[in-house]
Scaffold this motif. Structure first.
Motif, short mmCIF file in Angstrom:
data_model
loop_
_atom_site.label_atom_id
_atom_site.label_comp_id
_atom_site.label_asym_id
_atom_site.label_seq_id
_atom_site.Cartn_x
_atom_site.Cartn_y
_atom_site.Cartn_z
N TYR A 31 -2.00 6.24 -6.32
CA TYR A 31 -2.24 7.57 -5.75
C TYR A 31 -3.73 7.71 -5.47
CZ TYR A 31 -3.86 8.92 -10.42
OH TYR A 31 -4.54 8.98 -11.61
N LYS A 32 -4.08 8.74 -4.72
CA LYS A 32 -5.48 9.03 -4.44
C LYS A 32 -5.90 10.22 -5.28
CE LYS A 32 -5.89 6.90 0.00
NZ LYS A 32 -6.49 6.93 1.30
N ARG B 121 -8.54 5.47 -4.39
CA ARG B 121 -7.22 4.93 -4.76
C ARG B 121 -7.23 4.59 -6.25
NH1 ARG B 121 -2.94 1.30 -2.23
NH2 ARG B 121 -2.36 -0.05 -3.95
N VAL B 122 -6.23 5.09 -6.95
CA VAL B 122 -6.10 4.87 -8.38
C VAL B 122 -4.76 4.19 -8.64
CG1 VAL B 122 -5.97 5.96 -10.65
CG2 VAL B 122 -7.48 6.90 -8.89
N GLU B 123 -4.77 3.13 -9.46
CA GLU B 123 -3.52 2.46 -9.84
C GLU B 123 -3.21 2.85 -11.28
OE1 GLU B 123 -1.87 -1.96 -10.77
OE2 GLU B 123 -3.06 -1.72 -8.96
N GLN B 124 -1.98 3.26 -11.51
CA GLN B 124 -1.54 3.63 -12.84
C GLN B 124 -0.43 2.69 -13.27
OE1 GLN B 124 -0.34 7.71 -13.19
NE2 GLN B 124 0.21 7.51 -15.33
N THR B 125 -0.57 2.10 -14.44
CA THR B 125 0.44 1.18 -14.97
C THR B 125 1.19 1.86 -16.10
OG1 THR B 125 -0.93 -0.73 -14.40
CG2 THR B 125 0.81 -1.08 -16.03
N GLU B 126 2.51 1.75 -16.05
CA GLU B 126 3.37 2.26 -17.12
C GLU B 126 4.08 1.08 -17.76
OE1 GLU B 126 3.82 5.42 -18.15
OE2 GLU B 126 2.58 6.34 -16.59
N TRP B 127 4.22 1.09 -19.08
CA TRP B 127 4.90 0.03 -19.82
C TRP B 127 6.24 0.55 -20.32
CZ3 TRP B 127 3.26 -4.86 -19.84
CH2 TRP B 127 1.96 -5.09 -19.43
N HIS B 128 7.27 -0.28 -20.17
CA HIS B 128 8.63 0.11 -20.53
C HIS B 128 9.22 -0.93 -21.48
CE1 HIS B 128 8.33 2.82 -17.07
NE2 HIS B 128 7.78 1.78 -16.46
N ASN B 129 9.85 -0.46 -22.55
CA ASN B 129 10.54 -1.34 -23.49
C ASN B 129 11.95 -1.60 -22.97
OD1 ASN B 129 8.48 -1.39 -25.60
ND2 ASN B 129 8.97 0.77 -25.83
#
Length: 107
Positions: free
Chosen positions: A37-38, A44-52
């Motif tokens: 997203y901006k 520009r920003v990158e966001q990482t999500e971690w999922h089990n």
């Protein structure tokens, strides 16, 4: 209402595979998904999500044979929540995706 999750991401670790009595297997791993997203400055920003991720039976066997850290995969399943007491007796909560289908992507 339906509890359904579809994630496409990269394996964050090599899966942990356990064989239970009777030969049934369970696979545990994490996957990372990325969103862009901006921000308010237009950057520009990158966001990482971690999922089990948890998979049983034949799906666990596929993961055992073909999934390694960094492998791009798509998983489909349902969102589950559970709690447990850690070694210090503190109640911990965890959210997992219980996988019923996996698609191997990438090379």
């Amino acid at each position: 209402m339906k509890n359904k999750v579809l994630l496409i991401g990269n394996a964050g670790n090599d899966p942990t595979i356990k064989s239970l009595d009777g030969g049934r297997k369970v696979a545990n791993l994490t996957i990372a998904t990325h969103d862009h997203y901006k921000n308010d400055k237009g950057e520009r920003v990158e966001q990482t999500e971690w999922h089990n991720i948890v998979a049983w039976g034949k799906t666990a066997e596929i993961i055992e044979k073909f999934v390694i850290k960094g492998k791009q995969i798509a998983v489909e399943g349902k969102l589950t929540h559970r709690s447990y007491d850690d070694q210090n007796g503190v109640k911990r909560f965890i959210t997992e995706v219980l996988v019923n289908e996996i698609t191997l992507l990438g090379k």
